[in-house]
Design a protein around this motif. Structure first.
Motif, PDB file in Angstrom:
ATOM      1  N   GLU A   5       0.832  -1.214   0.000  1.00 12.73           N
ATOM      2  CA  GLU A   5       0.000   0.000   0.000  1.00 12.73           C
ATOM      3  C   GLU A   5       0.858   1.251   0.000  1.00 12.73           C
ATOM      4  N   ASN A   6       1.971   1.232   0.778  1.00  9.63           N
ATOM      5  CA  ASN A   6       2.872   2.388   0.789  1.00  9.63           C
ATOM      6  C   ASN A   6       3.419   2.665  -0.612  1.00  9.63           C
ATOM      7  N   VAL A   7       3.822   1.610  -1.322  1.00  9.69           N
ATOM      8  CA  VAL A   7       4.364   1.767  -2.670  1.00  9.69           C
ATOM      9  C   VAL A   7       3.286   2.266  -3.620  1.00  9.69           C
ATOM     10  N   GLU A   8       2.090   1.722  -3.504  1.00  9.42           N
ATOM     11  CA  GLU A   8       0.994   2.164  -4.364  1.00  9.42           C
ATOM     12  C   GLU A   8       0.675   3.635  -4.139  1.00  9.42           C
ATOM     13  N   GLN A   9       0.760   4.073  -2.889  1.00  7.50           N
ATOM     14  CA  GLN A   9       0.526   5.487  -2.588  1.00  7.50           C
ATOM     15  C   GLN A   9       1.611   6.356  -3.231  1.00  7.50           C
TER      16      GLN A   9
END
Length: 202
Positions: A5-9
């Motif tokens: 999720e951090n990378v997608e953000q």
């Protein structure tokens, strides 16, 4: 822990930066590409850090596998220890509750004795004698057969008892053992009469 999720953000911020840069270019802004470059660099850095993290987690899982039984045993020991601590904490809280109830009941007994001495017309002192062996005084205090009794705030008694425990376990200079509350000092100097004697001798 870096999550997907951090990378997608981070990738979403790249998309947003590109969109804003396109809008800025329409208005002649010259630093629009810098904003995109920063977002792309941040996302790439996050991807790289996640890859290293995932590799390290995989290696650690492999390293732990031969010790799985021991790790489970240690976990059970810690759970059992936490259970014992929780039980001890509940017992201590229950004991403090009983202590406060006992102080409240004692204060009721002192009040009843004071009221009875007053009914009997036995003041603690008069124009002839400053203090008799038995008599009702001011602020609920009294003497009975030479012994001084008085009410004590329940919270003061609890605070005093806790400070004694802190002093015994962690030393007299521990902040929990040094109380600035003037009521506690008055109590330990005999402000509650025989009750203070009993507790300081315990």
């Amino acid at each position: 822990m870096i999550t997907t999720e951090n990378v997608e953000q981070a990738e979403a911020r790249v998309t947003e930066a590109r969109h804003r840069a396109a809008m800025l270019r329409k208005h002649g802004a010259g630093d629009a590409e810098d904003m995109v470059t920063r977002a792309v660099t941040a996302a790439a850095d996050l991807w790289e850090r996640k890859a290293r993290q995932d590799e390290a987690l995989k290696a650690r899982k492999a390293a732990e596998k031969p010790h799985a039984a021991e790790l489970r045993r240690l976990g059970k020991e810690l759970d059992a220890s936490a259970d014992r601590l929780g039980t001890a904490a509940q017992t201590a809280a229950h004991a403090l509750t009983k202590l406060i109830a006992a102080v409240t009941a004692h204060n009721g007994a002192v009040q009843a004795a004071h009221a009875r001495l007053t009914e009997l017309g036995l003041p603690l002192g008069d124009a002839d004698v400053a203090e008799y062996e038995s008599g009702a005084g001011r602020a609920g205090e009294l003497r009975l057969l030479g012994e001084h009794w008085g009410p004590a705030p329940a919270d003061t008694v609890a605070q005093f008892v806790i400070s004694r425990v802190m002093g015994e376990c962690f030393g007299p200079n521990h902040p929990g053992a040094r109380i600035a509350d003037i009521r506690v000092h008055s109590f330990t100097r005999g402000g509650a009469g025989k009750l203070a004697d009993r507790l300081t001798a315990a």
